[in-house]
Design an enzyme around this catalytic site. Structure first.
Site, PDB file in Angstrom:
ATOM      1  N   ALA A  67       0.839  -1.211   0.000  1.00  0.00           N
ATOM      2  CA  ALA A  67       0.000   0.000   0.000  1.00  0.00           C
ATOM      3  C   ALA A  67       0.869   1.255   0.000  1.00  0.00           C
ATOM      4  O   ALA A  67       1.973   1.261   0.533  1.00  0.00           O
ATOM      5  CB  ALA A  67      -0.890  -0.001   1.235  1.00  0.00           C
ATOM      6  N   LYS A  71      -1.921   4.821  -4.427  1.00  0.00           N
ATOM      7  CA  LYS A  71      -2.958   5.091  -3.424  1.00  0.00           C
ATOM      8  C   LYS A  71      -4.339   5.201  -4.041  1.00  0.00           C
ATOM      9  O   LYS A  71      -5.337   4.826  -3.445  1.00  0.00           O
ATOM     10  CB  LYS A  71      -2.645   6.395  -2.682  1.00  0.00           C
ATOM     11  CG  LYS A  71      -1.469   6.281  -1.711  1.00  0.00           C
ATOM     12  CD  LYS A  71      -1.160   7.621  -1.073  1.00  0.00           C
ATOM     13  CE  LYS A  71       0.111   7.619  -0.261  1.00  0.00           C
ATOM     14  NZ  LYS A  71      -0.054   7.191   1.128  1.00  0.00           N
ATOM     15  N   ASN A 116       8.978   8.517   5.318  1.00  0.00           N
ATOM     16  CA  ASN A 116       7.868   9.284   4.745  1.00  0.00           C
ATOM     17  C   ASN A 116       6.922   9.739   5.849  1.00  0.00           C
ATOM     18  O   ASN A 116       6.754   9.074   6.866  1.00  0.00           O
ATOM     19  CB  ASN A 116       7.126   8.453   3.685  1.00  0.00           C
ATOM     20  CG  ASN A 116       5.974   7.661   4.263  1.00  0.00           C
ATOM     21  OD1 ASN A 116       4.871   8.190   4.454  1.00  0.00           O
ATOM     22  ND2 ASN A 116       6.216   6.392   4.598  1.00  0.00           N
ATOM     23  N   PHE A 120      -1.581  10.049   4.437  1.00  0.00           N
ATOM     24  CA  PHE A 120      -2.793   9.582   3.729  1.00  0.00           C
ATOM     25  C   PHE A 120      -3.279  10.584   2.678  1.00  0.00           C
ATOM     26  O   PHE A 120      -4.477  10.890   2.598  1.00  0.00           O
ATOM     27  CB  PHE A 120      -3.946   9.296   4.699  1.00  0.00           C
ATOM     28  CG  PHE A 120      -3.765   8.078   5.568  1.00  0.00           C
ATOM     29  CD1 PHE A 120      -2.712   7.201   5.401  1.00  0.00           C
ATOM     30  CD2 PHE A 120      -4.705   7.780   6.565  1.00  0.00           C
ATOM     31  CE1 PHE A 120      -2.568   6.073   6.211  1.00  0.00           C
ATOM     32  CE2 PHE A 120      -4.570   6.657   7.374  1.00  0.00           C
ATOM     33  CZ  PHE A 120      -3.494   5.809   7.195  1.00  0.00           C
ATOM     34  N   SER A 180      -0.354   3.616  10.508  1.00  0.00           N
ATOM     35  CA  SER A 180       0.511   4.650   9.939  1.00  0.00           C
ATOM     36  C   SER A 180       0.927   5.613  11.047  1.00  0.00           C
ATOM     37  O   SER A 180       0.083   6.067  11.830  1.00  0.00           O
ATOM     38  CB  SER A 180      -0.221   5.422   8.847  1.00  0.00           C
ATOM     39  OG  SER A 180       0.483   6.629   8.583  1.00  0.00           O
ATOM     40  N   ASN A 182       1.779   8.581  10.537  1.00  0.00           N
ATOM     41  CA  ASN A 182       1.690   9.944   9.999  1.00  0.00           C
ATOM     42  C   ASN A 182       0.315  10.596  10.088  1.00  0.00           C
ATOM     43  O   ASN A 182       0.115  11.692   9.597  1.00  0.00           O
ATOM     44  CB  ASN A 182       2.172   9.942   8.547  1.00  0.00           C
ATOM     45  CG  ASN A 182       3.591   9.404   8.454  1.00  0.00           C
ATOM     46  OD1 ASN A 182       4.437   9.789   9.243  1.00  0.00           O
ATOM     47  ND2 ASN A 182       3.822   8.486   7.535  1.00  0.00           N
ATOM     48  N   THR A 183      -0.658   9.905  10.676  1.00  0.00           N
ATOM     49  CA  THR A 183      -1.949  10.518  10.969  1.00  0.00           C
ATOM     50  C   THR A 183      -2.043  10.588  12.489  1.00  0.00           C
ATOM     51  O   THR A 183      -2.017   9.547  13.149  1.00  0.00           O
ATOM     52  CB  THR A 183      -3.105   9.672  10.377  1.00  0.00           C
ATOM     53  OG1 THR A 183      -3.010   9.713   8.952  1.00  0.00           O
ATOM     54  CG2 THR A 183      -4.467  10.198  10.799  1.00  0.00           C
ATOM     55  N   LYS A 218      -3.532  -4.328   9.316  1.00  0.00           N
ATOM     56  CA  LYS A 218      -2.110  -3.985   9.137  1.00  0.00           C
ATOM     57  C   LYS A 218      -1.587  -3.316  10.396  1.00  0.00           C
ATOM     58  O   LYS A 218      -2.144  -2.310  10.844  1.00  0.00           O
ATOM     59  CB  LYS A 218      -1.935  -3.061   7.930  1.00  0.00           C
ATOM     60  CG  LYS A 218      -0.463  -2.770   7.613  1.00  0.00           C
ATOM     61  CD  LYS A 218      -0.299  -2.190   6.229  1.00  0.00           C
ATOM     62  CE  LYS A 218       1.146  -1.850   5.930  1.00  0.00           C
ATOM     63  NZ  LYS A 218       1.321  -1.303   4.574  1.00  0.00           N
ATOM     64  N   ASN A 247       3.755  -2.175   8.968  1.00  0.00           N
ATOM     65  CA  ASN A 247       3.865  -0.823   8.426  1.00  0.00           C
ATOM     66  C   ASN A 247       5.283  -0.288   8.711  1.00  0.00           C
ATOM     67  O   ASN A 247       6.148  -1.033   9.153  1.00  0.00           O
ATOM     68  CB  ASN A 247       2.794   0.074   9.078  1.00  0.00           C
ATOM     69  CG  ASN A 247       2.281   1.129   8.112  1.00  0.00           C
ATOM     70  OD1 ASN A 247       3.066   1.783   7.432  1.00  0.00           O
ATOM     71  ND2 ASN A 247       0.976   1.290   8.039  1.00  0.00           N
TER      72      ASN A 247
HETATM   73  C1  LIG Z   1       6.025   6.694   0.576  1.00  0.00           C
HETATM   74  C2  LIG Z   1       5.313   5.613   1.330  1.00  0.00           C
HETATM   75  C3  LIG Z   1       3.926   5.704   1.474  1.00  0.00           C
HETATM   76  C4  LIG Z   1       3.237   4.700   2.168  1.00  0.00           C
HETATM   77  N1  LIG Z   1       1.882   4.797   2.285  1.00  0.00           N
HETATM   78  C5  LIG Z   1       1.209   3.810   2.921  1.00  0.00           C
HETATM   79  C6  LIG Z   1      -0.201   3.856   3.020  1.00  0.00           C
HETATM   80  O1  LIG Z   1      -0.859   4.772   2.524  1.00  0.00           O
HETATM   81  N2  LIG Z   1      -0.831   2.838   3.684  1.00  0.00           N
HETATM   82  C7  LIG Z   1      -0.144   1.789   4.237  1.00  0.00           C
HETATM   83  O2  LIG Z   1      -0.760   0.888   4.807  1.00  0.00           O
HETATM   84  N3  LIG Z   1       1.190   1.716   4.144  1.00  0.00           N
HETATM   85  C8  LIG Z   1       1.875   2.692   3.498  1.00  0.00           C
HETATM   86  N4  LIG Z   1       3.233   2.614   3.410  1.00  0.00           N
HETATM   87  C9  LIG Z   1       3.937   1.492   4.069  1.00  0.00           C
HETATM   88  C10 LIG Z   1       4.225   0.351   3.103  1.00  0.00           C
HETATM   89  O3  LIG Z   1       3.049  -0.205   2.577  1.00  0.00           O
HETATM   90  C11 LIG Z   1       5.040  -0.747   3.823  1.00  0.00           C
HETATM   91  O4  LIG Z   1       4.246  -1.302   4.860  1.00  0.00           O
HETATM   92  C12 LIG Z   1       6.332  -0.221   4.432  1.00  0.00           C
HETATM   93  O5  LIG Z   1       6.933   0.737   3.583  1.00  0.00           O
HETATM   94  C13 LIG Z   1       7.331  -1.355   4.689  1.00  0.00           C
HETATM   95  O6  LIG Z   1       7.677  -2.013   3.486  1.00  0.00           O
HETATM   96  P1  LIG Z   1       9.037  -1.686   2.660  1.00  0.00           P
HETATM   97  O7  LIG Z   1      10.177  -1.782   3.628  1.00  0.00           O
HETATM   98  O8  LIG Z   1       9.073  -2.715   1.573  1.00  0.00           O
HETATM   99  O9  LIG Z   1       8.882  -0.315   2.121  1.00  0.00           O
HETATM  100  C14 LIG Z   1       3.953   3.603   2.723  1.00  0.00           C
HETATM  101  C15 LIG Z   1       5.335   3.525   2.555  1.00  0.00           C
HETATM  102  C16 LIG Z   1       6.015   4.505   1.879  1.00  0.00           C
HETATM  103  C17 LIG Z   1       7.514   4.397   1.723  1.00  0.00           C
END
Ligand SMILES: Cc1cc2nc3c(=O)[nH]c(=O)nc-3n(C[C@H](O)[C@H](O)[C@H](O)COP(=O)(O)O)c2cc1C
Length: 340
Positions: A67, A71, A116, A120, A180, A182-183, A218, A247
């Site tokens: 995710a 988005k 990041n 959302f 997340s 970030n909220t 999640k 996450n």
């Molecule tokens: C730029 C960015 C935006 C993300 N946005 C979301 C999101 O909207 N919803 C969510 O559940 N996870 C979000 N994630 C988390 C990823 O889905 C993932 O759980 C996390 O990055 C760990 O995986 P990775 O190490 O492969 O990046 C985001 C990650 C990144 C880097």
């Protein structure tokens, strides 16, 4: 070619600007006749041994896109050509929202990581449904749902229900995102009371449907053992299908990036290689302590066949990538599939 030529060039520019550029580039180039077929020929893996049957669905391979990348479900058909076994859209909220101020996405090349604090940013569930209606690819889609920033936590359940109902006919499984960083206050929804309310409400609506869909939760990698034990019992009590671990993390320990750089970046969720071990630890706990019918999807620091294998060995049925995709390019899915 990606690592030698394309990545060094792309990494000269602002990460979010590059994200939008790559999006537009894929969208436009895939309109040229033959390009999608060519991409599929280059990047897809057709190996029946990689097929995974879980969540009542048949995944052609276990490697999904996590995710946050698409988005708004704007690029499903194009991303489907890159070999993914499934794509998770979102996080989607009921109303469109702009997210946090920019800059809000940062690279940590020394750690093969990202930070990041997007917050959302998304076009809102109605626009996402319109995009999903247009897709032609039959790739499995997960709908990751959340709450709007302005919705207080005691009303959050309504936001999840709105997104669930509106997306129901257009996605194959659901993900409840309460993790997340970030909220503001969102992760408090991982506490027993609010989480049970959200999951039980969604599951009640789900089970009343003719064909219910799998719902997964999640979670953050920053939960302690007591909190993880609560998650296990809540998931079992609410009888949802499983858990996505994990996450991004708010932990900044053991990074190669200079602490002054980290301070300058500020708050946000860390993803990529430094997250791998921590999220595998959470996954292992969940696998060892959950009822055997709990489905587990692993995400966090996967960038190779061996790191994907670690997650499968720790109990996941499926894996997802995000940061690895940014650092390694489109070839990552085929490489992981080959490694597996
Ligand atoms: C730029 C960015 C935006 C993300 N946005 C979301 C999101 O909207 N919803 C969510 O559940 N996870 C979000 N994630 C988390 C990823 O889905 C993932 O759980 C996390 O990055 C760990 O995986 P990775 O190490 O492969 O990046 C985001 C990650 C990144 C880097």
């Amino acid at each position: 070619m990606y690592k030698l030529l394309i990545k060094p060039l792309l990494f000269q520019f602002d990460p979010e600007a590059v994200h939008h550029f790559v999006f537009r580039f894929l969208k436009i180039s895939c309109k040229i006749p033959g390009v999608k077929t060519l991409l599929s020929a280059i990047y897809s893996t057709k190996n029946p041994q990689l097929q995974v049957n879980t969540l009542g669905l048949s995944f052609p391979n276990p490697v999904g896109l996590a995710a946050g990348f698409d988005k708004n479900a704007e690029l499903i058909d194009e991303l489907a050509c890159l070999g993914f076994g499934f794509i998770e859209i979102g996080t989607v909220t009921p109303l469109a929202q702009a997210g946090n101020d920019k800059p809000r996405l940062f690279r940590l090349p020394a750690d093969a990581a990202l930070i990041n604090r997007m917050g959302f940013n998304n076009a809102g569930v109605d626009a996402v449904v319109q995009n999903l209606k247009k897709r032609k690819s039959g790739i499995i889609i997960g709908g990751n749902i959340g709450k709007n920033k302005l919705t207080p936590n005691h009303l959050a359940v309504n936001d999840y229900l709105i997104c669930f109902e509106k997306l129901f006919d257009y996605v194959d499984y659901f993900v409840v995102n309460v993790s997340s960083p970030n909220t503001p206050g969102l992760r408090e929804l991982q506490e027993k009371g609010p989480l049970l309310e959200i999951l039980n409400s969604l599951q009640a609506v789900n089970l009343a449907k003719t064909k219910p869909k799998p719902i997964l939760l999640k979670i953050a990698p920053d939960l302690n053992t007591e909190q993880l034990a609560d998650i296990v019992s809540i998931v079992a009590d609410s009888k949802i299908a499983g858990i996505i671990a994990t996450n991004t993390t708010i932990d900044r320990s053991n990074l190669a990036t200079a602490s002054a750089t980290l301070t300058a970046i500020g708050a946000g969720g860390l993803s990529g290689k430094p997250l791998a071990a921590k999220s595998t630890e959470v996954l292992s706990y969940l696998y060892k302590n959950s009822p055997k019918n709990t489905n587990l999807i692993a995400v966090g620091g996967i960038d190779s066949g061996s790191s994907a294998h670690d997650k499968l060995a720790a109990g996941a049925q499926l894996v997802q990538v995000y940061t690895g995709f940014i650092y390694q390019g489109a070839g990552i899915v085929k490489r992981i599939c080959k490694g597996l």
